[in-house]
Write an enzyme that holds these catalytic residues in place. Structure first.
Site, PDB file in Angstrom:
ATOM      1  CG  ASP A   1      -2.165   0.750   1.084  1.00  0.00           C
ATOM      2  OD1 ASP A   1      -2.463   1.188  -0.045  1.00  0.00           O
ATOM      3  OD2 ASP A   1      -2.882   0.930   2.098  1.00  0.00           O
TER       4      ASP A   1
ATOM      5  N   GLY B   1     -11.897   3.810   3.042  1.00  0.00           N
ATOM      6  CA  GLY B   1     -13.290   3.353   3.119  1.00  0.00           C
ATOM      7  C   GLY B   1     -13.885   3.362   4.521  1.00  0.00           C
TER       8      GLY B   1
ATOM      9  CG  HIS C   1      -6.822   4.286  -1.484  1.00  0.00           C
ATOM     10  ND1 HIS C   1      -5.685   3.831  -0.866  1.00  0.00           N
ATOM     11  CD2 HIS C   1      -6.761   3.867  -2.758  1.00  0.00           C
ATOM     12  CE1 HIS C   1      -4.962   3.165  -1.766  1.00  0.00           C
ATOM     13  NE2 HIS C   1      -5.592   3.178  -2.915  1.00  0.00           N
TER      14      HIS C   1
ATOM     15  CG  ASP D   1       0.021   7.856  -3.085  1.00  0.00           C
ATOM     16  OD1 ASP D   1      -0.126   8.763  -3.934  1.00  0.00           O
ATOM     17  OD2 ASP D   1      -0.432   7.923  -1.924  1.00  0.00           O
TER      18      ASP D   1
HETATM   19 ZN   LIG Z   1      -5.017   4.493   0.964  1.00  0.00          ZN
END
Ligand SMILES: [Zn+2]
Length: 295
Positions: A80, A217, A215, A102
């Site tokens: 992640d 959630g 993402h 990311d």
């Molecule tokens: Zn995330």
């Protein structure tokens, strides 16, 4: 054993989503795996850079692989929020099935350029590894926030989603569609819920044409989650809700066994608290299908 890509295709066809749960210790891993077995659905376990640093990248690779093999169970592992190619390559070598690369904090063009390079480098190590890219602003930190950040300017548009996917070659896209990392205190108390921009999800999905991840959630309205999955979300990330349950369960375990020092007598309360949260989310994400194990 099917691949993560097949699993996501299957989820898409059946109108369900794969639950992604962050872990940073064995209590959380045990809880997520027990919940998945209980609900009889596949599951994705994720660790951010900080979580990997604590658990060990190669160590968690070995642990999750051991569960998959011993129980012949579809449990997959995601790296992640990875912010550098070096950390991404470590995860690829440790056998992670997917990665969230990311660079959403960078300007769009720079995000595109570096994500494209990462896709090539990661797939050179493991061609089956799925690479997720991220656009827009969904905040940082899966923890409890005092106030809501203004994320309205960072919402993803179908145009940039399409351009990003076409120029980078990512398999999965994480858009900003009203979601955010972490939870407000009022959400932890159950007084407020996050709401999602369902129309934006549908238009981003159509434009991007790839798997979509939601993402942040935790604390989202259940009906919004159902509609988001119907609109094209394939993976839903839950972290903060697990962390809150982990802490509450741990405190309960300590309170119940005041003079106890044996970890495996104290910690089951934490496993159980997290397991209940994960099972409830897995039932919601998979309400449109019944998964037959081993297919
Ligand atoms: Zn995330």
């Amino acid at each position: 054993m099917q691949s993560l890509r097949n699993l996501l295709q299957q989820a898409q066809q059946s109108g369900s989503a794969v639950g992604h749960f962050n872990i940073s210790d064995l209590v959380l891993l045990k809880a997520v795996f027990a919940a998945a077995q209980e609900v009889k659905v596949p599951v994705l376990v994720g660790l951010s850079e900080g979580e990997r640093e604590f658990v060990g990248t190669r160590q968690i690779g070995a642990l999750v692989r051991s569960l998959r093999e011993e129980f012949d169970y579809p449990i997959f592992l995601n790296a992640d929020h990875t912010h550098s190619l070096a950390k991404g390559l470590d995860a690829a070598k440790a056998g992670f099935d997917s990665i969230v690369f990311d660079l959403s904090g960078l300007p769009f063009e720079e995000n595109v350029r570096q994500t494209r390079q990462a896709v090539e480098a990661l797939k050179a190590i493991n061609p089956a590894m799925l690479v997720e890219g991220e656009i827009g602003d969904i905040g940082t930190g899966s923890e409890i926030h005092e106030s809501a950040p203004d994320l309205s300017k960072g919402l993803s548009t179908p145009e940039e989603a399409k351009q990003f996917v076409e120029s980078t070659g990512v398999d999965i896209l994480a858009p900003a569609v009203g979601n955010m990392h972490g939870m407000l205190r009022s959400m932890v108390a159950g007084e407020t819920k996050k709401r999602l921009d369902i129309e934006r999800i549908a238009s981003v999905k159509q434009a991007a044409g790839v798997f979509l991840t939601l993402h942040g959630g935790s604390g989202t309205d259940d009906e919004d989650l159902r509609r988001a999955i119907a609109a094209g979300i394939n993976i839903v990330h839950i972290n903060t809700e697990l962390r809150v349950a982990w802490r509450q369960g741990l405190e309960e375990g300590l309170a119940k066994h005041r003079d106890e020092v044996v970890p495996y007598k104290i910690l089951p309360a934490a496993v159980d608290a997290v397991r209940q949260v994960v099972a409830s989310r897995l039932k919601l994400f998979n309400s449109e299908r019944h998964f037959a194990q081993g297919t």
